[in-house]
Each structure stands twice: as structure tokens, then as C-alpha cells.
Design a protein around this motif. Structure first.
Motif, short mmCIF file in Angstrom:
data_model
loop_
_atom_site.label_atom_id
_atom_site.label_comp_id
_atom_site.label_asym_id
_atom_site.label_seq_id
_atom_site.Cartn_x
_atom_site.Cartn_y
_atom_site.Cartn_z
N ALA A 124 4.02 -5.56 -9.94
CA ALA A 124 2.71 -4.90 -9.80
C ALA A 124 2.77 -3.42 -10.13
N SER A 125 3.97 -2.84 -10.12
CA SER A 125 4.06 -1.43 -10.48
C SER A 125 4.05 -1.27 -12.00
N ARG A 126 3.98 -2.38 -12.71
CA ARG A 126 3.89 -2.38 -14.17
C ARG A 126 5.01 -1.56 -14.81
N PRO A 127 6.27 -1.92 -14.49
CA PRO A 127 7.39 -1.10 -14.97
C PRO A 127 7.67 -1.33 -16.46
N ARG A 163 0.85 -1.20 0.00
CA ARG A 163 0.00 0.00 0.00
C ARG A 163 0.89 1.25 0.00
N TYR A 164 1.95 1.20 0.80
CA TYR A 164 2.88 2.34 0.87
C TYR A 164 3.55 2.57 -0.50
N VAL A 165 4.08 1.47 -1.06
CA VAL A 165 4.81 1.59 -2.33
C VAL A 165 3.86 2.05 -3.45
N SER A 166 2.62 1.58 -3.42
CA SER A 166 1.69 1.85 -4.52
C SER A 166 1.44 3.36 -4.69
#
Ligand code: ATP
Length: 292
Positions: free
Chosen positions: A148-151, A101-104
Motif C-alpha cells: 500500500a505504500s506503493r514502493p 494509519r501510523y505507517v501511512s
């Protein structure tokens, strides 16, 4: 665009104390490539990956990442990158979900549906404090976070070292799938060449502070190893056409790595006094020739 350089490093130099780790290193990585980064222990792979990302200062040289100097990446470019460090510095007191949640917040493209799907498939609980997860589970979580950050650019530093074989295979399969589904440029450092062979388009070997070789996986597979033996003076006159790598293995002995067709031509033109034996090394021993 496919084929545009995504990472360009020129003249990188980095030392720790008196130990020079990167020495005038040049590297160009094009969009869509998946580079398997190999090198002996201590060769400087982690140092190189951190330098490419602008995470450590270098003495000289420059790196551009998605057309921006990596020493001063604007947030809009950082959002397009993900990095899985060798020892994930994760927040051990947070649960996996709280950390995500923090990273998102830093990634507008962060994909929670994908987190759910992947953590279910990889049997990863997000409710446990990270510090209570095993190293392998932490590595899995770190990879979920990065994917999940779709880099557009994904850099993984020995991300599978603590994984059991089934999970390792699952991680490599997932990365292969991601590469097929969307544009992704990848650097993956590992000692597990079988995994790199499956995942990567290219292999690069870091040795003596430089990229000693960077070629397509297919090119490495096509190599043969020729051992030449003769009187040293005779051997000195032998011209080896387009050798990929030549090393002196002793007085009067040379080991040469080259493509089969070129080796055949070499055999046909050698003086009779030069002994030549040719074998086909497996990918691991072929790539290892550049590490010594
Ligand atoms: P491995 O395959 O074992 O993970 P590596 O190729 O990733 O190794 P690095 O971790 O980049 O190698 O280390 C390269 C060299 O730099 C090593 O000799 C290491 O001891 C040294 N080194 C790395 N980081 C530091 C640091 N922060 N301070 C001092 N020396 C360092």
C-alpha cells in the motif's frame, strides 16, 4: 529507468562473533528485476537483506540503494522502499487499521483504497489487535502494508512461510500483478522455489557469504547435469567448456551443470575412456547445487 542499477553492493563483509556471514559480497540489481533469493538455512539471507537496507552495520564494503548510501538514506529515498521482515515487528497492541494509519504518515503515496480492496480480497480484518492475529494473518497484513505504500523497491524476507497454499498463491499473484502494473524492483527470499519461479525474473543463490550465482530463471531451466567418471588423471585433463558449476563428487567423479548445447558439444569431444551421463535436473535441484 529500466535496467539502471537500483541496488549495488560491493565487498560487503559482516560477521556475528567469529561467524562470517557475508564475505566480500558483490551484488547488482537492476530496475524492474524480481530477484528470488535462495540459500540454505543460516546462509545469511536475512543478514544480506538487512545490510542492503542499511538496517545493520557491516564491517566493510558499501551498498547504494536508489543512488544513495544505504547507511544514510534520506527520507525521500526511504519513502520509495518497503520491507517485509521475516518476523514482522508489528505493534501488537494496535489494530491493523491503527498500525496502517501510523505507517501511512511516512509515505505520501500510501494508498488507502488499495488497502480496502486488498484486505477485502484477502479476508483480512483490520479491526483486530495485531497480537491477536495468527502468524499467517500478520504476514498478510505486513504485505498489505508494504504494497500500500506503493514502493519502487520492495524487499520481502520469507514473507509467505506461514501462509496457507491458497493465500500463498494469492500473494504471489498480487505481486505478479503489481509488477505488471507499475515499475517495481523486487527481492524475495524464500525456500519455495515454485513460487519464485512464477514471480521472479532472476534467481540468486547465497552461499559461503557470497552470491554464488545470479541468472535469469530461464537460464536455470536450460541447465543439464553431466556426471563425468574416469580415472582421476584423465578427468583432470578434461576441459569443460563454459560450465556453470563444477563440483568434485569423489575421486574420479565430477558433476557439471551447463546448458544443453554445451553439454552436447562436451559429449562429442570427450575421450572414450570418460563416461558421461546427462540428465535434466528440476529447477530446485539445479539451484541447490550452488547451496552445498
Ligand atoms: P534462514 O533461511 O534459516 O532464515 P538466513 O539465510 O536468513 O536463514 P540469517 O538469519 O541471515 O540466515 O543468519 C545467518 C547466520 O548469522 C546464522 O548462523 C545466524 O545464527 C547468525 N546470526 C544472524 N543474526 C544474528 C545476530 N543478531 N546475532 C548473532 N548471530 C546472528
Amino acid at each position: 529507468m529500466e535496467d539502471d542499477p537500483v541496488i549495488v553492493a560491493r565487498g560487503l563483509r559482516k560477521s556475528y562473533g567469529r561467524r562470517r556471514v557475508l564475505d566480500q559480497l558483490d551484488l547488482t540489481i537492476r530496475a524492474g528485476a524480481a530477484i528470488g533469493l535462495l540459500g540454505a538455512n543460516g546462509a545469511g539471507k536475512t543478514t544480506l537483506l538487512k545490510a542492503l537496507l542499511g538496517l545493520i552495520p557491516v564491517e566493510s564494503g558499501r551498498v547504494s540503494l536508489l543512488d544513495q548510501p544505504s547507511s544514510a538514506l534520506p527520507p525521500a529515498v526511504r519513502q520509495r522502499l518497503a520491507y517485509v521482515p521475516q518476523a514482522p515487528a508489528q505493534f501488537s497492541w494496535l489494530t491493523g487499521r491503527a498500525m496502517l494509519r501510523y505507517v501511512s504518515r511516512f509515505y505520501p503515496t500510501f494508498d488507502w483504497e488499495y488497502v480496502q480492496a486488498l484486505s477485502a480480497r484477502w479476508k483480512l480484518t483490520l479491526r483486530t489487535p495485531i497480537g491477536a492475529l495468527s502468524p499467517g494473518q500478520q504476514q498478510r497484513l505486513s504485505i498489505v502494508r508494504a504494497l500500500a505504500s506503493r514502493p519502487e523497491v520492495l524487499i520481502l524476507d520469507e514473507p509467505i512461510a506461514s501462509l496457507d497454499p491458497a493465500t500463498r498463491i494469492a500473494v504471489i499473484d498480487e505481486l505478479i500483478g503489481e509488477r505488471a502494473r507499475r515499475p517495481l524492483t523486487l527481492i524475495f527470499s524464500s525456500h519455495l522455489i515454485g513460487d519464485l519461479e512464477r514471480l521472479c525474473s532472476h534467481l540468486a543463490v547465497l552461499s559461503a557469504g557470497r552470491i554464488a550465482v545470479l541468472e535469469e530463471v530461464q537460464w536455470f531451466r536450460g541447465l543439464v547435469r553431466a556426471r563425468l567418471e574416469a580415472d582421476e588423471r584423465l578427468l583432470a585433463d578434461v576441459l569443460v567448456p563454459s560450465a556453470a558449476m563444477t563440483r568434485k563428487s569423489g575421486e574420479g567423479r565430477r558433476v557439471v551443470l551447463l546448458q544443453q548445447a554445451i553439454a552436447d558439444r562436451l559429449r562429442a569431444t570427450l575421450p572414450a575412456a570418460v563416461d558421461i551421463t546427462i540428465d535434466r535436473p528440476d529447477l530446485e535441484s539445479a539451484a541447490s547445487e550452488w547451496m552445498s
